[in-house]
Design an enzyme around this catalytic site. Sequence first.
Site, PDB file in Angstrom:
ATOM      1  N   GLU A  40       1.024  -1.290  -0.122  1.00 15.27           N
ATOM      2  CA  GLU A  40       0.093  -0.150  -0.061  1.00 15.27           C
ATOM      3  C   GLU A  40       0.788   1.129  -0.057  1.00 15.27           C
ATOM      4  OE1 GLU A  40      -2.922   0.196   3.302  1.00 15.27           O
ATOM      5  OE2 GLU A  40      -2.577   2.261   3.199  1.00 15.27           O
ATOM      6  N   ARG A  44       0.808  10.360   0.660  1.00 15.40           N
ATOM      7  CA  ARG A  44       1.494  11.487   1.492  1.00 15.40           C
ATOM      8  C   ARG A  44       2.688  11.956   1.067  1.00 15.40           C
ATOM      9  NH1 ARG A  44       1.253   7.706   7.122  1.00 15.40           N
ATOM     10  NH2 ARG A  44      -0.582   6.657   6.380  1.00 15.40           N
ATOM     11  N   LYS A 128     -10.924  -0.594   7.221  1.00 15.73           N
ATOM     12  CA  LYS A 128      -9.762  -0.474   7.764  1.00 15.73           C
ATOM     13  C   LYS A 128     -10.225   0.005   9.229  1.00 15.73           C
ATOM     14  CE  LYS A 128      -6.187   2.898   7.610  1.00 15.73           C
ATOM     15  NZ  LYS A 128      -4.801   3.064   6.955  1.00 15.73           N
TER      16      LYS A 128
END
Length: 207
Positions: A40, A44, A128
């Site tokens: 993943e 960012r 999640k």
Amino acid sequence: MTNGMSFDGARVVPVVVLDEVETAVPLARTLLDAGLDAIEVTLRTPSAVDAIARIARDVPDILVGAGSLRTPAQIRAVCDSGARFGVSPGATPALLEAAEDAGLRFVPGAQTASEMLALLEAGFVLQKFFPAELAGGAAFLRAAAAPLPEVRFMPTGGITPGNAGSYLALDNVAAVGGSWLTPRDLLAARDFEAIGRLARDAARIAV
Ligand code: 3PG
């Protein structure tokens, strides 16, 4: 330790902050060689979307996804770059709609029973759980299994080699995620041997 569930075969998903796009492909190869089947890449850093595209092109055997998704535009961008799944720390109607429109396999984030129920109503069985350790940890997920038996979780946030096993032992945990496998300093030093060791240790936790 295994409970027979996984995220497309993956039990541990490295959550990566990639500063340099050049590290994307060697990193993905290192993780795959170590026995980890998914990666993943978090949105960012400015290089994230390009990194996903390179991994999708050059390391097709790893399941590459995008994390920290916060806007519909990001969802469209990562789909165009070849992301095969997307993860968000939370969920909004706009994000859920954008993921559906784009045909992206989406793992939205939830922290409370009401958020989990709302996502379940919207069809998201896999969610999640973030930030896992601060939000109640494995004990919370164990308790959630009774009233929310349909929901499956991918906890991230504070997961370590020391506590990953307590999550993976739960029947409602498909996989754990975390950044401990790919420390930013090792990535900056391009120390793929050390990352490979962390990844192999993680792959052992996962069996
Ligand atoms: C995430 O986005 O899932 C988290 O930042 C990962 O949390 P960690 O850095 O505590 O592993």
